[in-house]
Design a protein around this motif. Structure first.
Motif, PDB file in Angstrom:
ATOM      1  N   ALA A 159       2.053 -11.689 -14.999  1.00 49.81           N
ATOM      2  CA  ALA A 159       1.807 -10.718 -16.075  1.00 49.81           C
ATOM      3  C   ALA A 159       0.819 -11.286 -17.095  1.00 49.81           C
ATOM      4  N   MET A 160       1.021 -12.552 -17.469  1.00 46.33           N
ATOM      5  CA  MET A 160       0.115 -13.171 -18.448  1.00 46.33           C
ATOM      6  C   MET A 160      -1.264 -13.409 -17.827  1.00 46.33           C
ATOM      7  N   SER A 193      -2.721 -11.500 -15.677  1.00 52.68           N
ATOM      8  CA  SER A 193      -3.428 -10.211 -15.719  1.00 52.68           C
ATOM      9  C   SER A 193      -3.970  -9.949 -17.121  1.00 52.68           C
ATOM     10  N   LYS A 226       4.817  -6.384   9.109  1.00 50.38           N
ATOM     11  CA  LYS A 226       4.179  -5.064   9.079  1.00 50.38           C
ATOM     12  C   LYS A 226       3.414  -4.870   7.764  1.00 50.38           C
ATOM     13  N   THR A 227       4.061  -5.278   6.660  1.00 45.89           N
ATOM     14  CA  THR A 227       3.436  -5.130   5.338  1.00 45.89           C
ATOM     15  C   THR A 227       2.186  -5.995   5.238  1.00 45.89           C
ATOM     16  N   LEU A 259      -0.984  -4.492   6.375  1.00 53.08           N
ATOM     17  CA  LEU A 259      -1.594  -3.482   5.503  1.00 53.08           C
ATOM     18  C   LEU A 259      -2.411  -4.093   4.361  1.00 53.08           C
ATOM     19  N   PHE A 260      -2.323  -5.410   4.191  1.00 50.30           N
ATOM     20  CA  PHE A 260      -2.967  -6.066   3.048  1.00 50.30           C
ATOM     21  C   PHE A 260      -4.467  -5.760   2.900  1.00 50.30           C
ATOM     22  N   LEU A 285      -6.255  -3.183   3.960  1.00 49.23           N
ATOM     23  CA  LEU A 285      -6.446  -1.783   3.577  1.00 49.23           C
ATOM     24  C   LEU A 285      -5.999  -1.573   2.126  1.00 49.23           C
ATOM     25  N   ASN A 286      -4.884  -2.203   1.771  1.00 48.96           N
ATOM     26  CA  ASN A 286      -4.366  -2.091   0.406  1.00 48.96           C
ATOM     27  C   ASN A 286      -5.380  -2.665  -0.594  1.00 48.96           C
ATOM     28  N   VAL A 343      -8.157  -0.073  -1.165  1.00 46.18           N
ATOM     29  CA  VAL A 343      -7.746   1.082  -1.985  1.00 46.18           C
ATOM     30  C   VAL A 343      -7.491   0.648  -3.434  1.00 46.18           C
ATOM     31  N   LEU A 348     -10.633  -0.043  -5.186  1.00 44.91           N
ATOM     32  CA  LEU A 348     -11.358   1.162  -5.613  1.00 44.91           C
ATOM     33  C   LEU A 348     -10.765   1.756  -6.884  1.00 44.91           C
ATOM     34  N   ILE A 349      -9.446   1.955  -6.875  1.00 39.52           N
ATOM     35  CA  ILE A 349      -8.859   2.671  -8.027  1.00 39.52           C
ATOM     36  C   ILE A 349      -8.634   1.764  -9.236  1.00 39.52           C
ATOM     37  N   SER A 384     -10.706  -0.731 -10.192  1.00 37.09           N
ATOM     38  CA  SER A 384     -11.914  -1.565 -10.253  1.00 37.09           C
ATOM     39  C   SER A 384     -12.442  -1.748 -11.676  1.00 37.09           C
ATOM     40  N   PHE A 385     -11.690  -1.271 -12.689  1.00 38.75           N
ATOM     41  CA  PHE A 385     -12.248  -1.298 -14.050  1.00 38.75           C
ATOM     42  C   PHE A 385     -12.535  -2.715 -14.549  1.00 38.75           C
TER      43      PHE A 385
END
Lengths: 260, 314
Positions: free
Chosen positions: B60-61, B63, B148-149, B152-153, B155-156, B159, B162-163, B165-166
């Motif tokens: 958290a810190m 980020s 399985k998860t 997906l890394f 592809l995740n 995505v 993209l969303i 990307s700020f």
């Protein structure tokens, strides 16, 4: 296109709105740093059921993040009706179509503008969430889970806003302001009636049975499915939004031909 | 304010008119760098908890500290206000915020999304070839994820890149949006290579406070933190070439922001099989650095060939 986007930006009083949101964000960050969860103020410290400490300052800031999420989505929703109704009121469309401008450029500008707004609002939400999360009391599992619930709902919530915009924009552009507002308010009233009806006559005991800990445990056990939903939801939303744009262009061109 | 004040204010070049002074490109670049470094280092100074390393401060810190990535773009905006360069979204000397997919430019957007997947995965293959001891078939379980998860890394990463990307847009809006165009202009006579190298070193040095607390390379290596800062400059130069390439080809900072964001999300399945605790201490034996170097060589070759076709010189 840039001119059309700027017109919409001016229509929603973009400079004033940006300044307000920026000041709110800076104020929130300053306050969060000034009042971290590690501040041990006796009156604000409580314990949860598992004797873990909870600082009410943290919960106050988390609620502010949640409120911000709703407020930003309200701004997106408000902007959709604002940019369409103002054009109709100021007879902008008639003027624009007398210019050498393709009809789908005008419609695309509306869709792009709302797309940009959703991106900016989601980014702002992320800044609020990150600022809040950094200063949560480290031992407070409940507060961290509380913020995580908002974060888990953020992407689907903003996706939903974009989808609603994908329904509202064709309504405003094809039916006009009065009819679109009539349909929109009618639909909201219908939903409100359903909620009130359920509160008055429905079985409210199901809300007592909701166990957040079980939901969180379920989410932990279904990480793959949730990640898949998180990946697919934005993609599907953007595809549906694009589909809405194509449909609006098709119907708009037909409408204009009939008018001609 | 008296009438005389008003008149003096309107005289170009007077002491009151410092904002409309004609700055040279070098002058603009230095003011920009002072702003960008100053604001970001101030942010790091205020937000990094005293005595903590990158790994010990919690996600958290981390980020929150990473929000410092927004300052290069904020500095860009301030610069345009100071030097009155205008706020055009598209075109020459603009903010480069437009998105144009026509004339084959869409290819570079796809490339920006896929390139990090390729060189990160390839880099991990090289890492495994260099040092077999890092291979840990059940490492992903210690990260709390199932097989399985893990699949997906990548592809995740695309995505979420993209969303979300700020933050990357914050850096690219400054480095690729302002610094690189100025550097390329200043070094026009010498070709673009010196500009790309100097840009990469500047960008690497900007990361220095984070490198000093163990971001990217940790704290357990020979020559800490100086060799870390040098390695960061090398990595930033290589990354900077890719980012400048997609920016130059699209005249937009968006593909660079997407590439940067996907790169930061470490889009690799093999990450779940490489245990960094078992890695050797030689930080230069890095598979990712090698794969990045090879990717840059390919990109530079393509760039040079395209320029030759258009009659430009590198």
């Amino acid at each position: 296109m840039a001119g059309l986007l700027y017109k919409d930006f001016a229509e929603i009083k973009g400079k004033k709105l940006s300044l307000i949101l920026l000041l709110l964000t800076v104020a929130f960050m300053v306050l969060r740093v000034a009042f971290p969860g590690s501040d041990n103020i006796a009156d604000l410290m409580i314990e949860d059921n598992e004797s873990s400490p909870v600082n009410l300052i943290d919960d106050f800031f988390i609620l502010a993040v949640g409120f911000q999420m709703f407020y930003l989505n309200y701004i997106i929703n408000y902007s959709v009706s604002r940019i369409c109704t103002a054009d109709e009121k100021n007879k902008i469309r008639g003027y624009l179509f007398s210019c050498p401008l393709k009809k789908n450029t005008y419609i695309a500008s509306k869709y792009i503008f709302i797309g940009i707004m959703t991106y900016v609002c989601f980014s702002l939400y992320m800044i609020w969430s990150v600022s809040c999360g950094a200063y949560i009391l480290t031992d407070s599992v409940k507060s961290i889970d509380f913020l995580n619930v908002f974060n888990a709902f953020a992407a689907p919530f903003f996706s939903l806003s974009l989808l609603i915009a994908g329904i509202e924009l064709p309504m405003f552009l094809l039916f006009g302001r009065d009819r679109a507002m009539f349909i929109k308010i009618g639909f909201i009233m219908f939903l409100a009636m359903l909620v009130i009806g359920y509160i008055l006559f429905g079985d409210l005991s199901i809300f007592e049975k909701i166990d957040f800990e079980r939901i969180i445990a379920w989410a932990d056990a279904h990480a793959f499915e949730l990640m898949l939903v998180n990946i697919l939801l934005p993609l599907i939303t953007v595809l549906l939004y694009y589909g809405s744009y194509r449909l609006t262009v098709a119907f708009y061109e037909r409408k204009e031909r009939e008018y001609d | 304010m008296t009438d005389t004040d008003t008149i003096v204010k309107e005289i170009p070049g007077s002491e009151y008119d410092w904002m409309s002074k004609n700055y040279s490109d070098t002058g603009k670049l230095f003011i920009y760098l002072a702003l960008s470094f100053g604001l970001t280092f101030l942010w790091f100074f205020l937000t990094i908890p005293k005595g903590k390393t990158w790994d010990s401060m919690g996600i958290a810190m981390q980020s929150f500290v990473s929000l410092g990535m927004l300052f290069p773009f904020i500095s860009h905006i301030i610069m345009r206000w100071i030097t009155k360069e205008g706020f055009a979204m598209t075109g020459k000397d603009s903010l480069m915020l437009g998105i144009d997919l026509k004339q084959g430019k869409w290819k570079y957007y796809i490339l920006a999304l896929l390139l990090p997947l390729i060189y990160t995965e390839l880099g991990n293959v090289f890492t495994l070839l260099f040092d077999r001891s890092v291979y840990d078939p059940s490492y992903y379980e210690s990260l709390g994820i199932d097989k399985k998860t893990l699949l997906l890394f990548p592809l995740n990463a695309v995505v979420t890149g993209l969303i979300g990307s700020f933050a990357a847009l914050g850096e690219e809006g400054g480095w690729r949006g302002y610094m690189m165009p100025k550097l390329l202009k200043i070094f026009k006579a010498h070709g673009r290579i010196p500009a790309l190298i100097i840009g990469g070193i500047i960008w690497g040095l900007w990361h220095a406070p984070l490198t000093c607390i163990g971001h990217n390379f940790g704290t357990e290596y020979f020559g800490f933190p100086y060799f870390g800062i040098v390695k960061m400059c090398v990595c930033c130069t290589l990354m900077g070439i890719l980012l400048t390439f997609v920016t130059a080809k699209t005249h937009s900072i968006w593909p660079a922001a997407f590439l940067h964001a996907v790169n930061n999300a470490s889009p690799s399945v093999l990450n779940g099989y490489i245990n960094p605790d078992k890695a050797n201490t030689n930080m230069w034996m890095s598979g990712t650095l090698l794969s990045l170097f090879l990717t840059v060589l390919i990109v530079l070759t393509i760039w040079k060939r395209e320029d030759k076709m258009l009659g430009k010189t590198i």
